[in-house]
Motif scaffolding. Structure first.
Motif, PDB file in Angstrom:
ATOM      1  N   GLY A   1      -6.600   1.758 -12.747  1.00 50.88           N
ATOM      2  CA  GLY A   1      -6.887   1.541 -11.342  1.00 50.88           C
ATOM      3  C   GLY A   1      -6.212   0.330 -10.721  1.00 50.88           C
ATOM      4  N   LYS A   2      -5.353  -0.362 -11.467  1.00 49.47           N
ATOM      5  CA  LYS A   2      -4.617  -1.503 -10.900  1.00 49.47           C
ATOM      6  C   LYS A   2      -3.487  -1.033  -9.993  1.00 49.47           C
ATOM      7  CE  LYS A   2      -5.440  -4.873 -14.538  1.00 49.47           C
ATOM      8  NZ  LYS A   2      -4.851  -5.695 -15.576  1.00 49.47           N
ATOM      9  N   LEU A   3      -3.088   0.215 -10.173  1.00 50.43           N
ATOM     10  CA  LEU A   3      -2.007   0.818  -9.395  1.00 50.43           C
ATOM     11  C   LEU A   3      -2.503   2.171  -8.897  1.00 50.43           C
ATOM     12  CD1 LEU A   3       0.984   1.361  -8.525  1.00 50.43           C
ATOM     13  CD2 LEU A   3       1.397   2.097 -10.859  1.00 50.43           C
ATOM     14  N   LYS A   4      -2.387   2.389  -7.603  1.00 52.80           N
ATOM     15  CA  LYS A   4      -2.740   3.689  -7.024  1.00 52.80           C
ATOM     16  C   LYS A   4      -1.474   4.269  -6.415  1.00 52.80           C
ATOM     17  CE  LYS A   4      -7.553   2.561  -6.017  1.00 52.80           C
ATOM     18  NZ  LYS A   4      -7.657   1.259  -6.618  1.00 52.80           N
ATOM     19  N   ALA A   5      -1.301   5.574  -6.589  1.00 50.84           N
ATOM     20  CA  ALA A   5      -0.094   6.220  -6.087  1.00 50.84           C
ATOM     21  C   ALA A   5      -0.454   7.512  -5.365  1.00 50.84           C
ATOM     22  CB  ALA A   5       0.861   6.518  -7.241  1.00 50.84           C
TER      23      ALA A   5
ATOM     24  N   SER B   1       0.040   1.413  -4.246  1.00 51.46           N
ATOM     25  CA  SER B   1      -0.844   0.325  -3.832  1.00 51.46           C
ATOM     26  C   SER B   1      -1.212  -0.494  -5.057  1.00 51.46           C
ATOM     27  CB  SER B   1      -2.125   0.882  -3.202  1.00 51.46           C
ATOM     28  OG  SER B   1      -1.818   1.636  -2.062  1.00 51.46           O
ATOM     29  N   MET B   2      -1.031  -1.816  -4.944  1.00 53.18           N
ATOM     30  CA  MET B   2      -1.309  -2.722  -6.059  1.00 53.18           C
ATOM     31  C   MET B   2      -1.250  -4.154  -5.551  1.00 53.18           C
ATOM     32  SD  MET B   2       2.428  -2.522  -7.882  1.00 53.18           S
ATOM     33  CE  MET B   2       2.912  -1.013  -7.065  1.00 53.18           C
ATOM     34  N   SER B   3      -1.579  -5.093  -6.431  1.00 48.75           N
ATOM     35  CA  SER B   3      -1.382  -6.499  -6.090  1.00 48.75           C
ATOM     36  C   SER B   3       0.061  -6.874  -6.407  1.00 48.75           C
ATOM     37  CB  SER B   3      -2.340  -7.386  -6.893  1.00 48.75           C
ATOM     38  OG  SER B   3      -1.942  -7.413  -8.255  1.00 48.75           O
TER      39      SER B   3
ATOM     40  N   ILE C   1      12.175   7.198  -0.688  1.00 48.43           N
ATOM     41  CA  ILE C   1      11.550   6.026  -0.077  1.00 48.43           C
ATOM     42  C   ILE C   1      10.336   5.652  -0.927  1.00 48.43           C
ATOM     43  CG2 ILE C   1      10.502   5.024   1.994  1.00 48.43           C
ATOM     44  CD1 ILE C   1      13.305   6.122   2.581  1.00 48.43           C
ATOM     45  N   PHE C   2      10.320   4.439  -1.444  1.00 41.63           N
ATOM     46  CA  PHE C   2       9.198   3.915  -2.219  1.00 41.63           C
ATOM     47  C   PHE C   2       8.422   2.935  -1.333  1.00 41.63           C
ATOM     48  CE2 PHE C   2      12.336   5.210  -5.283  1.00 41.63           C
ATOM     49  CZ  PHE C   2      11.610   5.680  -6.377  1.00 41.63           C
ATOM     50  N   GLN C   3       7.216   3.313  -0.934  1.00 41.81           N
ATOM     51  CA  GLN C   3       6.374   2.445  -0.095  1.00 41.81           C
ATOM     52  C   GLN C   3       5.463   1.618  -0.992  1.00 41.81           C
ATOM     53  OE1 GLN C   3       5.949   2.315   3.636  1.00 41.81           O
ATOM     54  NE2 GLN C   3       5.072   0.435   2.848  1.00 41.81           N
ATOM     55  N   PHE C   4       5.420   0.310  -0.748  1.00 44.90           N
ATOM     56  CA  PHE C   4       4.522  -0.566  -1.489  1.00 44.90           C
ATOM     57  C   PHE C   4       3.488  -1.146  -0.536  1.00 44.90           C
ATOM     58  CE2 PHE C   4       8.306  -0.527  -4.112  1.00 44.90           C
ATOM     59  CZ  PHE C   4       7.787  -0.450  -5.395  1.00 44.90           C
TER      60      PHE C   4
END
Length: 103
Positions: free
Chosen positions: A82-86, A59-61, A24-27
Motif C-alpha cells: 500500500g505504499k504505492l497505488k496505481a 500515488s506515493m510519497s 504518460i506516467f503521472q505521479f
C-alpha cells in the motif's frame, strides 16, 4: 518532486529502453506537488502538475519513489503493502526500472 530528483531521472533515463514507447506516467505525491513524465520514442520530458489523460497514475510519497529508484524498495512490494497505488495501465509501472536503471 525536487529539482535534484528530476535531474537524477533525466540522467538515468535509458532512451534505448524507451524506443517506440509513447506513454504518460503521472505521479501524485502525498508530500510534494504532482508531476508527470512524457516518454515519447526515446525522449523524456518532466512536467509539473497533472496530465489530462495519463497512461498510468502512481500515488506515493517522494521517499517511496526515491527508494524504488535507488533499489532500496521493490516496486511490487511497495504496491502490495500500500505504499504505492496505481491506476490505469498498471503494467507500465513495472517498466520504470528498465526506463530508469540504477547506475
Amino acid at each position: 518532486m525536487s529539482d535534484a530528483t528530476i535531474d537524477k531521472l533525466q540522467r538515468r533515463f535509458d532512451a534505448e529502453a524507451a524506443s517506440g514507447m509513447h506513454e504518460i506516467f503521472q505521479f501524485h505525491f502525498t508530500d510534494a506537488g504532482d508531476h508527470y513524465l512524457v516518454v515519447d520514442d526515446g525522449t523524456l520530458e518532466v512536467h509539473q502538475g497533472e496530465h489530462d489523460d495519463p497512461s498510468v497514475s502512481l500515488s506515493m510519497s517522494s521517499e517511496t519513489l526515491k527508494g524504488i529508484m535507488n533499489g532500496e524498495i521493490n516496486g511490487m512490494t511497495a504496491f502490495m503493502t500500500g505504499k504505492l497505488k496505481a491506476t490505469g495501465n498498471v503494467m507500465l509501472a513495472t517498466q520504470l526500472n528498465s526506463l530508469f536503471p540504477g547506475r
